[in-house]
Scaffold this active site. Structure first.
Site, PDB file in Angstrom:
ATOM      1  N   SER A   1      77.281  -4.324 110.925  1.00  0.00           N
ATOM      2  CA  SER A   1      76.955  -4.858 112.237  1.00  0.00           C
ATOM      3  C   SER A   1      75.455  -5.030 112.417  1.00  0.00           C
ATOM      4  CB  SER A   1      77.497  -3.922 113.327  1.00  0.00           C
ATOM      5  OG  SER A   1      78.901  -3.821 113.240  1.00  0.00           O
TER       6      SER A   1
ATOM      7  N   ASP B   1      80.463 -10.086 103.901  1.00  0.00           N
ATOM      8  CA  ASP B   1      80.070 -10.529 105.240  1.00  0.00           C
ATOM      9  C   ASP B   1      78.586 -10.846 105.343  1.00  0.00           C
ATOM     10  OD1 ASP B   1      82.683 -10.216 106.028  1.00  0.00           O
ATOM     11  OD2 ASP B   1      82.198  -9.080 107.836  1.00  0.00           O
TER      12      ASP B   1
ATOM     13  N   ASN C   1      85.569 -14.591 106.416  1.00  0.00           N
ATOM     14  CA  ASN C   1      86.213 -13.962 107.571  1.00  0.00           C
ATOM     15  C   ASN C   1      85.223 -13.058 108.295  1.00  0.00           C
ATOM     16  OD1 ASN C   1      88.223 -13.364 109.406  1.00  0.00           O
ATOM     17  ND2 ASN C   1      89.267 -11.893 108.093  1.00  0.00           N
TER      18      ASN C   1
ATOM     19  N   ASP D   1      86.827  -0.206 115.318  1.00  0.00           N
ATOM     20  CA  ASP D   1      86.937  -0.286 113.859  1.00  0.00           C
ATOM     21  C   ASP D   1      87.293   1.055 113.230  1.00  0.00           C
ATOM     22  OD1 ASP D   1      86.464  -2.970 113.855  1.00  0.00           O
ATOM     23  OD2 ASP D   1      84.382  -2.847 113.217  1.00  0.00           O
TER      24      ASP D   1
ATOM     25  N   GLU E   1      90.239  -8.947 111.772  1.00  0.00           N
ATOM     26  CA  GLU E   1      90.473  -9.664 110.521  1.00  0.00           C
ATOM     27  C   GLU E   1      91.947  -9.958 110.304  1.00  0.00           C
ATOM     28  OE1 GLU E   1      86.426  -7.848 109.783  1.00  0.00           O
ATOM     29  OE2 GLU E   1      88.136  -7.595 111.097  1.00  0.00           O
TER      30      GLU E   1
ATOM     31  N   HIS F   1      89.866  -5.349 104.912  1.00  0.00           N
ATOM     32  CA  HIS F   1      89.181  -4.230 104.278  1.00  0.00           C
ATOM     33  C   HIS F   1      89.489  -2.897 104.939  1.00  0.00           C
ATOM     34  CE1 HIS F   1      85.663  -4.609 107.345  1.00  0.00           C
ATOM     35  NE2 HIS F   1      86.622  -5.447 107.705  1.00  0.00           N
ATOM     36  N   ARG F   2      89.578  -2.872 106.265  1.00  0.00           N
ATOM     37  CA  ARG F   2      89.783  -1.592 106.955  1.00  0.00           C
ATOM     38  C   ARG F   2      91.204  -1.060 106.760  1.00  0.00           C
ATOM     39  NH1 ARG F   2      85.068  -0.715 108.382  1.00  0.00           N
ATOM     40  NH2 ARG F   2      83.747  -2.245 109.437  1.00  0.00           N
TER      41      ARG F   2
ATOM     42  N   LYS G   1      84.458  -6.858 101.565  1.00  0.00           N
ATOM     43  CA  LYS G   1      83.959  -7.436 102.822  1.00  0.00           C
ATOM     44  C   LYS G   1      82.847  -6.592 103.420  1.00  0.00           C
ATOM     45  CE  LYS G   1      85.730  -9.581 107.017  1.00  0.00           C
ATOM     46  NZ  LYS G   1      84.750  -9.143 108.005  1.00  0.00           N
TER      47      LYS G   1
END
Length: 418
Positions: A26, A52, A94, A296, A324, A373-374, A399
């Site tokens: 972020s 990202d 993404n 997240d 995502e 990814h998460r 990502k």
């Protein structure tokens, strides 16, 4: 990692060791954007190098900004402050931060721009931001309400005030805030209603803006005033990623280990650091967890909840449906693949029926990550305690945390590879 699947082998002892999480995604993408808008050369240290952030860096390069990478955690950005019209659409995979931030930023440049992404990004809403920019006189269109977004930028806004609906994402507000110092006049941004995604991310935005010379003040809880300062190049250090830290905090409590991540939880400025207090309560996490301000981190906590002493209901997580992937559905699907009935969706709430006896069982399950990814990283925690947990598309962690599987291996986690 190019493997199609990865099966974790349960650990037989507490995980101990030292792991340094990557830099904050972020903050890195905020800093890259602001450095690209500033005149001069900025040095960003501690940065995340992942899918990202590479999409953001490549987009800046396509618009004439010089972005050098002298080492694995540094970006050196040199810009005139004005961007060129790119030869091709800006492809951002993404990456929600890059997509939304750049949409507002290019609206203040001159030229034709198309902001686009992959098939997953093309399902993520951007209409509230598009409508806000249209109200400012920008010729912008997103026919599907999601990317691609076409912008015919004329170099300015026609008004000095905008109202934005941030119920779906605080990124819309951040995008407008970061563009505002370039409008040439004092500019106000007002929320439409009190609802906003994770408000803590606005604080991250404001801190980064100020580091690059912006002057912004809160008129009220829902109105910000931004002065027309432009941006000044700056050297900027990026803290580790709190969202990435949640997986390590989770692995620590789940195995009774001790993992030194190099940064105390209290030192993080990112909203997801709030998850540390909840994770530290394991296996006695509360019956109701409000995820609205640590979105997240919810996949991490939801997988931990499967091993909690008592069931957990997650509320305030409706926005997870437009991340995502639909993370509420992905979590319930994955948990129920481990054991039917382990998770239930009630509206936009997720209920996890905790069962500590899952630990030590053989419960073969293929976890569909939905290219998220998460989801991949959080369900890896289940594989630390349950035999047979197979992660599909493990490479999607690139990502935000390309070295995730290596980090687990460094702590003693083993894998079966096809």
């Amino acid at each position: 990692m190019s493997l199609d699947t990865l099966t974790l082998l349960p650990v037989t002892q507490p995980l101990t060791g030292q792991v340094s999480p990557p830099g904050s995604k972020s903050i890195t993408n905020r800093a890259l954007l602001l450095a690209g808008l500033a005149r001069g050369t900025s040095r960003l240290t501690g940065a995340l190098k992942s899918d990202d952030t590479r999409y953001m860096a490549e987009a800046l390069r396509a618009m004439g900004v010089t972005v050098d990478e002298p080492d694995a955690t540094t970006f050196v950005v040199t810009s005139s402050g004005a961007w060129q019209e790119p030869a091709e659409p800006l492809f951002l995979g993404n990456a929600g931060t890059a997509t939304r931030f750049l949409t507002a930023a290019v609206a203040l440049q001159k030229g034709r721009f198309t902001v686009d992404g992959d098939q997953h990004m093309r399902k993520r809403p951007i209409l509230p931001l598009v409508e806000a920019l249209q109200s400012l006189g920008v010729a912008i269109a997103a026919p599907s309400g999601c990317p691609p977004v076409a912008i015919d930028a004329k170099g300015g806004f026609s008004k000095d005030r905008v109202v934005i609906d941030a119920g779906l994402s605080s990124q819309y507000v951040s995008a407008l805030l970061m563009a505002a110092p370039l409008t040439g006049q004092p500019f106000e941004i007002e929320l439409a209603g009190a609802e906003i995604g994770a408000r803590g991310y606005i604080d991250l935005t404001l801190a980064a803006m100020r580091a690059f010379g912006a002057k912004v003040s809160a008129v009220s809880a829902s109105i910000w005033r931004v002065e027309p300062t432009g941006y000044t190049a700056s050297d900027f250090h990026i803290e580790p990623d709190a969202s990435a830290a949640t997986y390590l905090w989770g692995a620590e409590v789940l195995t009774g280990g001790r993992i030194d991540i190099g940064t105390p939880a209290a030192a993080f400025t990112q909203p997801d650091a709030k998850a540390h207090a909840v994770i530290s309560a394991f296996p006695h996490m509360p019956a109701v967890i409000d995820g609205s301000q640590m979105q997240d981190a919810i996949p991490t906590i939801a997988v931990l909840a499967a091993f909690n002493e008592t069931p957990v209901r997650f509320v305030g997580i409706a926005n997870l449906r437009v991340k995502e992937c639909d993370r509420i559905r992905a979590l319930s699907t994955g948990l129920n693949a481990i054991r039917p009935g382990l998770a239930t969706e009630e509206g936009d709430d997720l209920i996890v029926a905790a069962d500590p006896s899952l630990a030590g069982q053989v419960l073969p399950a293929q976890i569909d990550t939905f290219a998220d990814h998460r989801i991949a990283m959080s369900f890896a925690l289940a594989g630390l305690k349950i035999s047979g947990i197979t992660i599909l598309d493990p490479g999607c962690v690139a990502k935000t945390y390309p070295d995730y599987w290596d980090a687990l291996a460094s702590l003693g986690v083993a894998f079966e590879k096809p």
